[in-house]
Design a protein around this motif. Sequence first.
Motif, PDB file in Angstrom:
ATOM      1  N   SER A   2       0.663  -1.009   0.266  1.00  0.00           N
ATOM      2  CA  SER A   2      -0.107   0.112   0.144  1.00  0.00           C
ATOM      3  C   SER A   2       1.285   1.056   0.020  1.00  0.00           C
ATOM      4  N   TRP A   8      -4.638   5.110  -2.086  1.00  0.00           N
ATOM      5  CA  TRP A   8      -3.662   4.698  -1.716  1.00  0.00           C
ATOM      6  C   TRP A   8      -3.151   3.330  -3.329  1.00  0.00           C
ATOM      7  N   LEU A  37      -3.276  -0.464  -3.820  1.00  0.00           N
ATOM      8  CA  LEU A  37      -3.007  -1.396  -3.671  1.00  0.00           C
ATOM      9  C   LEU A  37      -2.746  -2.489  -4.094  1.00  0.00           C
TER      10      LEU A  37
END
Length: 453
Positions: A417, A445, A447
């Motif tokens: 992340s 973010w 991921l």
Amino acid sequence: MRQKSRFSIFFTLFLATATLIASSGCAAPSQGYTADPIYAEVVFEATLPQALAANTTLQLEILDEISCLNFNPTRYDMSLKGESTYYVRLPLPIDSIVKYRYILNTSPATSEKDMEGNDILYRMVKISDPVVVQDTVANWENAASTSAKGVLSGYIVDATNNIPLHSVLVTIAGKQTYTATDGSFTIENVPVGEHAMLAYHPSGAYQVFQQKAVIADGAQTPAVFGMQPAQYVNVSFHVDTPDNTVKGAPLRLLGNLLQLGNTFSELNASCSVLASQAPIMSYQEDGSYLLTLQLPVGMDIRYKYSLGDGFWNAERKKDSSLRVRQLVVPDHDIIVYDTISTWLVSDEGPLTLRVKVPATTPATDSISLQLNPYVWMNPLPMWALGNHEWLLTIYSPLDVLANATYRYCRNEQCDISEGIIASSGTAISVITTISGTINDEVLQWNLALPSPN
């Protein structure tokens, strides 16, 4: 000075909820604990697989695990004793646990290898009295050695009740392993001869055990023994900080035990101490910090104070070199009174990185900064300001930051992340200045999905 007042309220609230301090440590002591160490003469002897080539010398390298194994070693030239045996004499404090290895003074330096051609991370020895430490260097090459070897195997139990001890670090001849749940361990491919075997509990819950073990060619040497539980005392650390310390900034106590952030693993850049796992000290309005811990009696504690980790933002001596402190824990409660000389290596800086993260970021998440001056280092915990803003002021070392890359991470999981930065549209940015302030915003973010097996 304006910077100190600006962040004071945020940092004070942050630390008040993050740190538990014993009531006995709430007032600054007039005089801290002092103990004059008793030194023993220790002779390190190393027998090499073959004589050294002309113009090649051997060195003993004593390692600083807290600063990162490769960053702050102390090296000593060794003298020839025989055809392929070298030695050096050193005064070392009694009860010290020394982590060391042998290197060839080449360019770059050549570290010793085990019989399988793997780098020796470190050897360990406890100094109890004047002693000659006799070692055998198995190999310098990245290939397996054909020299004679044997196996060390055994069990470790609690000496008071015979319950098996798991996760105990066992080391011999620079090779390491940990005991299994049943207390068993096996170390293969140990050079023949007599070696010091040492057992070390990562939490310090048991006293260090050390004895000689004789390894025979093709044979299995048994080692079955008990370790004594450690007794604990309260150790209060009181430390004064330099005037340029950001008021209330999270100050950590890093050291060589699990509770001081040591993972006993070789992480990024050969660093084993994680700042996020080290305790945060309690900030006092006079600018000092306090922390009380229960520590095992007789344990050799290596520690330092840091606003980052063992390398970044770690305390420095007056000559700007990295400082590592040593305390052999006595059998009674004490207060240790320390003063940090400086955070700086030079008069430049510091550099502040400030980031605003998405409002959807869970309040329970932590944000860290990962730096890559030449390789990705361990993530550095940032300082929570509230309102989804985080900050980290980097005091040192600044010279390696020019053109270094960096990224923001959630919960220290940088490979899973990482934050997409608004100014670049990517997760990784370049540091173009080593002073002043860099203001960033994380848009989202990124991921990463786990890779399939």
